[in-house]
Design an enzyme around this catalytic site. Structure first.
Site, mmCIF file in Angstrom:
data_model
loop_
_atom_site.group_PDB
_atom_site.id
_atom_site.type_symbol
_atom_site.label_atom_id
_atom_site.label_comp_id
_atom_site.label_asym_id
_atom_site.label_seq_id
_atom_site.Cartn_x
_atom_site.Cartn_y
_atom_site.Cartn_z
ATOM 1 N N HIS A 66 -4.680 -2.565 2.454
ATOM 2 C CA HIS A 66 -3.933 -1.338 2.155
ATOM 3 C C HIS A 66 -4.865 -0.456 1.351
ATOM 4 C CE1 HIS A 66 -0.801 1.393 0.663
ATOM 5 N NE2 HIS A 66 -0.027 0.904 1.618
ATOM 6 N N GLU A 122 -2.812 5.063 7.611
ATOM 7 C CA GLU A 122 -2.191 5.704 6.448
ATOM 8 C C GLU A 122 -3.265 6.477 5.680
ATOM 9 O OE1 GLU A 122 1.541 3.407 5.008
ATOM 10 O OE2 GLU A 122 -0.186 2.257 4.382
HETATM 11 O O1 13P Z 1 1.591 3.383 1.564
HETATM 12 C C1 13P Z 1 2.616 3.513 2.222
HETATM 13 C C2 13P Z 1 3.256 2.369 2.898
HETATM 14 O O2 13P Z 1 2.451 1.248 2.910
HETATM 15 C C3 13P Z 1 3.270 4.824 2.364
HETATM 16 O O3 13P Z 1 3.775 5.193 1.135
HETATM 17 P P1 13P Z 1 4.715 6.491 1.039
HETATM 18 O O4 13P Z 1 5.819 6.316 2.043
HETATM 19 O O5 13P Z 1 5.199 6.476 -0.372
HETATM 20 O O6 13P Z 1 3.854 7.665 1.353
#
Ligand code: 13P
Length: 214
Positions: free
Chosen positions: A85, A133
């Protein structure tokens, strides 16, 4: 579309979110999972909601103090695990080791990545899915699918080029049914989100809105 709610280390009540997610999943037929802190996996799983770990370590049973053993989270009710992550960055060799550890424990896997190039590298390791992400959009108010649709399309293409069997999710700023619908239109098989639910006054109503976009 699969909706996976990552509770990170937010100060929400994991049982309140889990119960709401279970109820909305049952009422709508949508697939919704909750990923709590490792210490909360068992009691979240006991609500009946699909439960995911936030991480598993690459190691097997043995002398590994401080590790999160894949077999332990599976034995406590987890069906899957996030791996890597932006907020918990692993070396590629450790991502590989964690995917292998999760496979040994029969856990489904989603490897998170910051951009399409990392998505391609992660897909080569053979997880069930990868999630793109963009770090700068995480925790914000604008969904990745609206702020940067090209990154989702490029991530889908990057995974497809390496291994068409690997699904692509997207995450960052996702909080509404419209965000889910837009992500699906871009080729995502699901969304990964956190703050939109974990920081909500009424998580159940946010989840009801999210499934309206499937
Ligand atoms: O990092 C995330 C999920 O793993 C996304 O976070 P948010 O939905 O707070 O932007």
């Amino acid at each position: 579309m699969f909706i996976l709610v990552n509770l990170k280390a937010y100060p929400c009540d994991p049982i309140e979110v889990a119960t709401a997610a279970r109820d909305v999943a049952e009422a709508s037929g949508a697939r919704i999972a909750v990923s709590p802190q490792a210490a909360d996996v068992a009691r979240v799983a006991e609500t009946g909601v699909e439960t995911w770990a936030q991480h598993v370590s690459p190691n097997a049973h043995g002398s590994h103090t401080g590790s999160t053993l894949a077999e332990a989270v599976a034995d406590n009710g987890a069906a899957g695990t996030l791996i890597n992550h932006s907020e918990n960055r692993l070396k590629l060799a450790d991502v590989d080791g964690s995917v292998r550890a999760a496979e040994r424990a029969d856990l489904e896997t989603i490897v998170c990545a910051n951009n399409p190039a990392q998505v391609g590298a992660a897909a080569a390791l053979g997880p069930d899915a990868v999630a793109v992400e963009p770090p700068e959009l995480i925790g914000g108010d604008v969904s990745v699918a609206t702020a940067d649709p090209g990154i989702v399309e490029d991530a889908v293409a990057a995974a497809e080029a390496v291994d068409p069997a690997v699904d692509v999710f997207c995450g960052a700023g996702v909080s509404t049914g419209e965000d889910v619908s837009t992500a699906g239109d871009l080729g995502a098989a699901g969304v990964l989100l956190a703050s939109g639910v974990a920081k909500a006054d009424d998580p159940e109503s946010v989840l009801e809105d999210l499934v309206s976009g499937i």
